[in-house]
Design a protein around this motif. Structure first.
Motif, short mmCIF file in Angstrom:
data_model
loop_
_atom_site.label_atom_id
_atom_site.label_comp_id
_atom_site.label_asym_id
_atom_site.label_seq_id
_atom_site.Cartn_x
_atom_site.Cartn_y
_atom_site.Cartn_z
N VAL A 1 0.84 -1.21 0.00
CA VAL A 1 0.00 0.00 0.00
C VAL A 1 0.87 1.25 0.00
O VAL A 1 0.57 2.23 -0.67
CB VAL A 1 -0.95 0.00 1.22
N GLU A 2 1.97 1.21 0.75
CA GLU A 2 2.89 2.35 0.79
C GLU A 2 3.48 2.62 -0.59
O GLU A 2 3.64 3.78 -1.00
CB GLU A 2 4.00 2.07 1.81
N SER B 1 0.78 4.06 -2.95
CA SER B 1 0.41 5.43 -2.59
C SER B 1 1.33 6.48 -3.20
O SER B 1 1.01 7.66 -3.21
CB SER B 1 0.40 5.59 -1.07
N ARG B 2 2.48 6.05 -3.74
CA ARG B 2 3.46 6.98 -4.29
C ARG B 2 3.38 7.10 -5.80
O ARG B 2 4.19 7.81 -6.41
CB ARG B 2 4.87 6.56 -3.87
N THR C 1 -2.69 4.27 -10.07
CA THR C 1 -3.37 3.58 -8.97
C THR C 1 -4.59 2.83 -9.46
O THR C 1 -4.85 1.70 -9.04
CB THR C 1 -3.79 4.60 -7.89
N ASN D 1 -7.54 1.99 3.36
CA ASN D 1 -6.43 2.46 2.52
C ASN D 1 -6.80 3.66 1.66
O ASN D 1 -5.92 4.25 1.03
CB ASN D 1 -5.97 1.32 1.61
N ARG D 2 -8.08 4.02 1.60
CA ARG D 2 -8.52 5.10 0.72
C ARG D 2 -7.78 6.41 0.99
O ARG D 2 -7.40 7.13 0.08
CB ARG D 2 -10.03 5.31 0.87
N LYS E 1 -4.89 6.85 2.21
CA LYS E 1 -3.44 6.77 1.95
C LYS E 1 -3.13 6.86 0.46
O LYS E 1 -2.06 7.34 0.08
CB LYS E 1 -2.89 5.46 2.50
N LEU E 2 -4.05 6.39 -0.37
CA LEU E 2 -3.80 6.34 -1.80
C LEU E 2 -4.16 7.66 -2.45
O LEU E 2 -5.02 8.40 -1.97
CB LEU E 2 -4.61 5.20 -2.42
N PRO E 3 -3.50 8.00 -3.59
CA PRO E 3 -3.79 9.27 -4.28
C PRO E 3 -5.22 9.32 -4.77
O PRO E 3 -5.76 8.32 -5.24
CB PRO E 3 -2.77 9.27 -5.43
N ARG E 4 -5.81 10.49 -4.66
CA ARG E 4 -7.18 10.67 -5.09
C ARG E 4 -7.20 11.45 -6.39
O ARG E 4 -6.25 12.13 -6.77
CB ARG E 4 -7.99 11.40 -4.01
#
Length: 285
Positions: free
Chosen positions: A28-29, A32-33, A39, A58-59, A61-64
């Motif tokens: 996930v880390e 997220s980058r 994604t 995880n929402r 943490k991840l890019p939106r």
């Protein structure tokens, strides 16, 4: 969220990918980058990745997504009320259509939008423009000395090319006979990179372009359609301008837009919709 073992059962005769050895937290880390579009592709790799991308924990943490939707006016109460409709579902950022993060948001008029940025004009400071990113809730003010003569303002922004935006002011000539502003007289362009306004040469075809019906920004060029002369005006960032005639001489209700990196023109009539794509820009006049 329960974390399962980083090791999966290995089928006889097959080798595990090094990525499959990563724990859920580490995976996930990494995801997220990456950019938002990447994604969305990650969820198609396998069921495990899909579950990680869509898991509620995880929402955040991840890019939106950047702004993915549209603003519109609702007149159901008798007064115009600005609303926002997302097309990204729950994945997209929450957008407050009143734009409360702008200090002068009261009476702000949204004049144009381009790739997630909005061009606004506060009613109490008509000489200023506010360019904002509603997804990130950031904004900057642009001052203009000619706003009282400007009937149309457009925004140019392409994050794939530059992080800087441009504001186009279309100045119309005043008709003493009709007492109204008619036809484009000149164009001024503001660069957020230099913080300077530049004025283009006088419009050499004033009678061919009047009321603006739509516009779009593509490859550093602002394209503006007009139903007066049945033409599309093209203005680049240097102020050079040209005219592209409509494919049919009697087109009405036409709008320009971009799709798949090409300029398109849509014409709607009582019973049909026609679409054109500009294949060769050398047809400009």
């Amino acid at each position: 969220m329960p974390r399962r073992s980083s090791r999966n059962k290995q089928k006889r005769g097959t080798k595990l990918s090094p990525v499959s050895e990563l724990s859920d937290d580490l995976l996930v880390e990494i995801i997220s980058r990456v950019p938002f579009k990447s994604t969305r592709c990650c969820k198609c790799v396998c069921r495990r990745w899909r579950d990680l991308v869509f898991h509620p924990d995880n929402r955040k943490k991840l890019p939106r997504s950047i702004l993915a939707g549209f603003f519109y006016n609702n007149f159901s109460t008798g007064l115009a009320c600005r609303c926002y409709q997302s097309v990204a579902g729950s994945w997209g950022p929450h957008i407050d259509p009143s734009l409360p993060f702008i200090p002068t948001a009261t009476g702000v008029e949204v004049s144009d939008c381009c790739n997630g940025f909005l061009l606004c004009r506060p009613s109490n400071q008509m000489w200023n423009y506010v360019v904002c990113n509603p997804a990130a809730k950031t904004w900057v003010t642009v001052r203009s000395e000619w706003a009282d003569r400007v009937s149309e303002a457009r925004l140019g922004f392409d994050p794939a090319v530059s992080s800087h935006f441009h504001v186009f002011e279309l100045t119309h000539a005043f008709s003493r006979e009709t007492k109204v502003w008619r036809y484009i007289e000149s164009v001024r362009i503001y660069s957020a990179e230099t913080g300077v306004w530049t004025r283009t040469s006088p419009w050499d075809q004033p009678g061919a372009f009047g009321t603006i019906s739509s516009s779009t920004f593509l490859d550093g060029v602002l394209y503006v359609s007009s139903d007066d002369g049945f033409v599309i005006a093209a203005v680049d960032l240097e102020g050079n301008h040209s005219v592209i005639p409509y494919p049919t001489p009697h087109t009405s209700g036409a709008h320009v837009f971009q799709s798949r990196g090409k300029l398109h023109l849509a014409n709607y009539g009582p019973s049909e919709l026609s679409l054109w794509a500009l294949e060769d820009s050398s047809c400009e006049t």
